[in-house]
Structure formats: C-alpha cells, structure tokens
Design a protein around this motif. Structure first.
Motif, PDB file in Angstrom:
ATOM      1  N   LEU A 335       0.859  -1.176   0.000  1.00 21.11           N
ATOM      2  CA  LEU A 335       0.000   0.000   0.000  1.00 21.11           C
ATOM      3  C   LEU A 335       0.898   1.229   0.000  1.00 21.11           C
ATOM      4  CD1 LEU A 335      -1.473  -2.412   1.620  1.00 21.11           C
ATOM      5  CD2 LEU A 335      -2.991  -0.626   2.460  1.00 21.11           C
ATOM      6  N   THR A 336       0.895   1.998  -1.085  1.00 18.08           N
ATOM      7  CA  THR A 336       1.814   3.126  -1.202  1.00 18.08           C
ATOM      8  C   THR A 336       1.068   4.386  -1.627  1.00 18.08           C
ATOM      9  OG1 THR A 336       3.537   1.583  -1.912  1.00 18.08           O
ATOM     10  CG2 THR A 336       3.984   3.927  -2.173  1.00 18.08           C
ATOM     11  N   PRO A 337       0.915   5.359  -0.726  1.00 16.79           N
ATOM     12  CA  PRO A 337       0.346   6.657  -1.119  1.00 16.79           C
ATOM     13  C   PRO A 337       1.446   7.576  -1.656  1.00 16.79           C
ATOM     14  CG  PRO A 337       0.700   6.602   1.241  1.00 16.79           C
ATOM     15  CD  PRO A 337       1.163   5.268   0.720  1.00 16.79           C
ATOM     16  N   GLY A 338       1.039   8.741  -2.140  1.00 12.70           N
ATOM     17  CA  GLY A 338       1.991   9.742  -2.616  1.00 12.70           C
ATOM     18  C   GLY A 338       2.640   9.390  -3.943  1.00 12.70           C
ATOM     19  N   VAL A 339       1.967   8.562  -4.765  1.00 10.84           N
ATOM     20  CA  VAL A 339       2.565   8.059  -6.003  1.00 10.84           C
ATOM     21  C   VAL A 339       1.727   8.513  -7.205  1.00 10.84           C
ATOM     22  CG1 VAL A 339       3.090   5.971  -7.336  1.00 10.84           C
ATOM     23  CG2 VAL A 339       3.599   6.058  -4.888  1.00 10.84           C
ATOM     24  N   THR A 340       2.385   8.947  -8.244  1.00  9.33           N
ATOM     25  CA  THR A 340       1.699   9.255  -9.503  1.00  9.33           C
ATOM     26  C   THR A 340       2.200   8.312 -10.590  1.00  9.33           C
ATOM     27  OG1 THR A 340       3.375  10.892 -10.129  1.00  9.33           O
ATOM     28  CG2 THR A 340       1.437  11.695  -8.930  1.00  9.33           C
ATOM     29  N   VAL A 341       1.315   8.024 -11.552  1.00  9.47           N
ATOM     30  CA  VAL A 341       1.679   7.211 -12.712  1.00  9.47           C
ATOM     31  C   VAL A 341       2.078   8.171 -13.830  1.00  9.47           C
ATOM     32  CG1 VAL A 341       0.905   5.508 -14.395  1.00  9.47           C
ATOM     33  CG2 VAL A 341       0.085   5.380 -12.022  1.00  9.47           C
ATOM     34  N   ARG A 342       3.349   8.149 -14.173  1.00  8.36           N
ATOM     35  CA  ARG A 342       3.854   9.049 -15.208  1.00  8.36           C
ATOM     36  C   ARG A 342       3.477   8.558 -16.594  1.00  8.36           C
ATOM     37  NH1 ARG A 342       8.864   8.264 -15.498  1.00  8.36           N
ATOM     38  NH2 ARG A 342       9.291  10.097 -16.786  1.00  8.36           N
ATOM     39  N   THR A 343       3.778   7.309 -16.860  1.00  7.82           N
ATOM     40  CA  THR A 343       3.451   6.688 -18.136  1.00  7.82           C
ATOM     41  C   THR A 343       3.130   5.225 -17.887  1.00  7.82           C
ATOM     42  OG1 THR A 343       5.770   6.141 -18.595  1.00  7.82           O
ATOM     43  CG2 THR A 343       4.927   8.234 -19.486  1.00  7.82           C
ATOM     44  N   ALA A 344       2.576   4.565 -18.893  1.00  6.95           N
ATOM     45  CA  ALA A 344       2.254   3.145 -18.780  1.00  6.95           C
ATOM     46  C   ALA A 344       2.314   2.520 -20.160  1.00  6.95           C
ATOM     47  CB  ALA A 344       0.875   2.953 -18.168  1.00  6.95           C
ATOM     48  N   GLY A 345       2.624   1.225 -20.186  1.00  8.97           N
ATOM     49  CA  GLY A 345       2.694   0.539 -21.465  1.00  8.97           C
ATOM     50  C   GLY A 345       2.578  -0.961 -21.288  1.00  8.97           C
ATOM     51  N   ARG A 346       2.430  -1.644 -22.408  1.00 10.35           N
ATOM     52  CA  ARG A 346       2.366  -3.104 -22.380  1.00 10.35           C
ATOM     53  C   ARG A 346       3.778  -3.687 -22.361  1.00 10.35           C
ATOM     54  NH1 ARG A 346      -1.866  -5.036 -26.907  1.00 10.35           N
ATOM     55  NH2 ARG A 346      -0.845  -3.403 -28.091  1.00 10.35           N
ATOM     56  N   LEU A 347       3.891  -4.814 -21.707  1.00 10.60           N
ATOM     57  CA  LEU A 347       5.175  -5.496 -21.601  1.00 10.60           C
ATOM     58  C   LEU A 347       4.947  -6.963 -21.921  1.00 10.60           C
ATOM     59  CD1 LEU A 347       8.141  -4.867 -20.713  1.00 10.60           C
ATOM     60  CD2 LEU A 347       7.514  -5.740 -18.458  1.00 10.60           C
ATOM     61  N   ALA A 348       5.674  -7.479 -22.887  1.00 14.24           N
ATOM     62  CA  ALA A 348       5.560  -8.880 -23.309  1.00 14.24           C
ATOM     63  C   ALA A 348       4.140  -9.226 -23.742  1.00 14.24           C
ATOM     64  CB  ALA A 348       6.011  -9.805 -22.184  1.00 14.24           C
ATOM     65  N   GLY A 349       3.403  -8.241 -24.221  1.00 11.58           N
ATOM     66  CA  GLY A 349       2.088  -8.497 -24.786  1.00 11.58           C
ATOM     67  C   GLY A 349       0.960  -8.584 -23.792  1.00 11.58           C
TER      68      GLY A 349
END
Length: 494
Positions: A335-349
C-alpha cells in the motif's frame, strides 16, 4: 396517484437513411411543462416529486428520457457488504416530503421488508438495496422513457418553447425511430462519466490488457481475480472497497496486490456532524454567494469533505491485513500513497508496466503487473455538445463554464427566460454550488427547489435553516462594525 396523460410528441422530419419518425406525441400547441434528460438518481428524484403535482390546475405534464434500456445505479460497484455513505433518509424524496409514496420506507413496506429492516437497526443501508429501491420507483413512474437518446436541444422563438430531438433505440441499442418533443422547461441530469487518467487511456482501450475502471469492476471481477498480480489505483471509497474485496478473495501469503494513490495518505473522509454540515442547503447558499475565484480555490481545499475513505472500511482493511500476520510473516500486499503514474505501457504483450514517481521523495521506479483497476473517480459530462444549438443564448463565467443561478437554472438570454422557460441542471453545478452537488443527501432538496421555482408556487416548503454552523459573516450595516487592530470586528454601538 393516477398517471398523468402524456401530451403528444411531434415527429422529426425524416432524413435519408434514418429511422422513421415516431407517431405524434407532442405539439407546440400542447407542450410539456418539463422534460428531463437523463435518468439517474437526481432526475429520478425530480420525476418522483413532480408526479401528480398540480400546475396550476392540472397535473404537471412531464417526460424523462434516458438512452439506457433500464435504471441501474453503479452496477459494477455493488460489491457484497458495501454500504451507502449517506443515511437511508437521503432517498429520492424524504428530505423534501416525508409523506411521499416514493420513500425508501414505503418501498420496504411494499416489499414486506419493513419489520426486518426495523430490527437490523441500520442507518446506512447496503448499496445494492439503494439500487433496488431506485428501480422500484423507476418501474412505477409512467413518465420515464428508457431507450430514448436525446440528440439535440433548440429554442423555438416562434412558439417560445424548447425543442428536444431524440432517437428511440431498440433492445440492441440500435436506432429504430426519431421523435421530437416540445417543452417549456428542461432538467439536465446526464450525470458523470468514469475518469481515466491520460497515461492509462491507450491501455484502457486495448481489449487484450485488463485495465478496468472501477465502474466496471464486478463485470470483470473473475477475470481480474485470475490475474497473477493486481494493482489498484485510487485512494477513494471505491478503491478501498475493491482492494478489500480482492484481499479477501486471495490466499494468505499469495495476495500479490498493490494499492497506489496520488494522495499523501489512505485517509478517512470527514464524517463529523459539523463537517457534514457542508452538505446542507445553508452551505450551498453560502458557497453560491462567493466570488468565482474564491469558489475555485475552495473546492480542491475541501477534498477531505467529499473524498477519502469511510473509517469502517479502513478498519476492515487493517483487520484483514492484521489477521494475515497471525502465523508470522506479512501479507504480500503493498500500500503506497503519494505516487503518480507518469506513463504506462504493455510489456511482453500481456503484462502492464507502470512508470511511477513518488512526489515527496522525488524518486522513480517501474512496477510490472497483470491487471490494473482505476478507482480514479468520475467527471461531469460536458453539456456543450447537447446544448450546441443554444450556445449563443448561454451566459458563461471567465473559464467558459455556464452560469447557474441559486435555483439551478442556466443563465440564458432574457428573450428566453422572460417567457417563463428555463433549463435546470442536476449534478453539473459544482463550480457554482460546491461540494454538495453530487451528494445524494441534497437530491430531494434540489428537486423541490426546482419544482417550487418552476411552478411559481410552494408545493414543497423548505426549511429556512439547516445547519448549526453559520457560514460567513453577516454583511456590515450602517457602519455599526469596523475591523479592529487584530482584524476582528469591533461593535461601534457599545
């Protein structure tokens, strides 16, 4: 109450390759008094309180249109054990008319559940029960029209009426007929839409990768549970409920769960009696009087009043985590607060890679997961497309948002409003009416305000005071007060 006969609608002129118009159901000579667009809890409240209401001698002629085939309230989030965050008195009608036949208690009576409910001693009811209650009301109101998609709204100056064009849909959601209705007033209740943060939108649109908004959680629950590692994003009530449901469904030591939040803590929502007074008509009136820049600063500053997690849910999560330490070791849940998702992508399909940043530390890392659930809330659906034909008549604030008066009316040109016609809004006025806008506890009061204004009478007398808190200071009168050296007001009379 006897159903109100519906005035006829005018068929829209046929166009090439379009469905045929519906039989006449409304004309400019027999317009409706009110047309509602969208049927969520707020317009359902308005429809219930409007049903059978005299105006002035005959019942109010109303019709409410919704493109969905039937009423459902957040079906993807009716998780077993979850409860409404407002008391059952915040039903569709009770806080405006406790004697209404559309109350939650009358629903229980009709279903022969009143005594069992009495012995449960519950003030906050299961969320699924609220959905069942709303569908009970919906099934009994003759003025509701599901499977009707409203396409456009225009002003007809010749007849001094609004024209509302709609498409009637079949059971598969395909267009089968066109129609037009004429009305003196409109109530917009088109609701909100799930919000998907920009970095995750491409993944949410990809069918092979399970990136699901919380609104669709139950629809995809079995698929999500089959994932090896699951990440929940969002620190509100829905994120907490989903994390708890997943935690309870996973075996000890093999939970493989991450719960991430942009906020600084997994914190409880303000729920003290005086804090809750920010969801009263008194605070709504006060907020509306503030200057636009002050309102815009105040809304994000009041986050803890309407966001955050119910304290009982936080306690249930902690209890579940604690119980999993009984035999030594810790659960595999982060459980981790204070976090933003900068980017996201698929990995290995088939996997998802989230690029994370901790805002306080300034550190960055990557998290590989098999499924993501976005408990990232909802945003008001924009009115611009629906009201495009009325844009020249709309008055807007400095940021382009529509002005909305204290009675929930859009500010329109006097050429329209002096005819007695208005457009009312429901759950689209946070920028003018404050944090109570989406709160179910203000639904009946807002509906009553709209109907009192629309009819020019007072069918639903409303209280003059609703809070012990006095929001703001009284206006200075005749120089009787003046700021003292410490900034406090000094009474010059004494």
């Amino acid at each position: 109450m006897n159903p109100t006969p519906s005035p006829p609608d005018t068929p829209r002129p046929p166009r090439p390759d379009t469905p045929q118009p519906t039989p006449p159901d409304s004309t400019p000579d027999r317009p409706r008094d009110l047309v509602g667009i969208g049927i969520g809890p707020f317009n359902l409240s308005l429809a219930a309180l409007a049903h059978g209401l005299p105006h002035p001698l005959q019942p109010l002629a109303t019709a409410f249109y919704e493109q969905r085939p039937a009423f459902h309230w957040h079906p993807g989030q009716l998780i077993d054990g979850t409860r409404l965050q407002v008391p059952y008195l915040a039903d569709l009608v009770t806080l405006a008319d406790p004697t209404s036949p559309w109350s939650y208690l009358n629903h229980l009576r009709d279903q022969q559940r009143l005594y069992p409910f009495y012995f449960t001693e519950r003030f906050h009811i299961p969320r699924a029960d609220y959905d069942t209650y709303c569908r009970w009301v919906s099934d009994r109101l003759p003025t509701l029209h599901y499977g009707h998609q409203v396409d456009a709204v225009r002003w007809d100056p010749r007849h001094a009426l609004f024209e509302v064009d709609f498409t009637q849909l079949d059971t598969d959601g395909e267009a089968e007929a066109l129609g037009r209705t004429h009305t003196r007033n409109i109530a917009l209740g088109i609701g909100t839409a799930p919000h998907i943060p920009e970095p995750l939108r491409p993944l949410a649109d990809a069918p092979t990768v399970p990136v699901i908004h919380a609104a669709d959680y139950l629809t995809h629950r079995q698929r999500l549970l089959a994932a090896d590692h699951i990440t929940v994003i969002g620190s509100g009530q829905s994120g907490a409920e989903i994390f708890l449901d997943l935690l309870r469904a996973r075996p000890a030591r093999h939970e493989k769960l991450h719960w991430l939040a942009r906020t600084e803590a997994f914190a409880p929502r303000e729920h003290s009696p005086l804090g809750l007074e920010h969801f009263t008509p008194d605070h709504t009136h006060y907020f509306h009087t503030l200057p636009e820049p002050v309102r815009d600063r105040l809304i994000p500053a009041q986050r803890q009043l309407h966001q955050g997690i119910d304290a009982d849910t936080i306690a249930a999560i902690h209890d579940e985590l604690y119980d999993r330490t009984r035999d030594g070791g810790w659960p595999d849940a982060t459980l981790t607060p204070g976090v933003t998702v900068r980017t996201a992508g698929r990995l290995a399909g088939t996997k998802i890679e989230l690029h994370l940043e901790h805002t306080q530390q300034g550190t960055r890392t990557r998290l590989t997961t098999d499924a993501v659930i976005l408990a990232t809330g909802y945003r008001e659906r924009p009115l611009d497309q629906l009201l495009a034909a009325l844009d020249p008549h709309l008055h807007r604030d400095t940021t382009g948002r529509p002005h909305i008066d204290p009675h929930y009316r859009l500010a329109l040109d006097p050429a329209i409003t002096r005819t007695g016609s208005n457009i009312y809004v429901q759950n689209a006025e946070r920028h003018t009416h404050g944090v109570g806008t989406p709160d179910l506890g203000l639904a009946a009061w807002r509906s009553a305000t709209i109907l009192n204004t629309l009819t020019g009478t007072n069918p639903y007398p409303l209280p003059t005071r609703t809070a012990f808190t006095t929001f703001g200071l009284p206006a200075e009168r005749h120089g009787s007060t003046t700021p003292g050296p410490d900034g406090t007001l000094v009474d010059l009379k004494g």
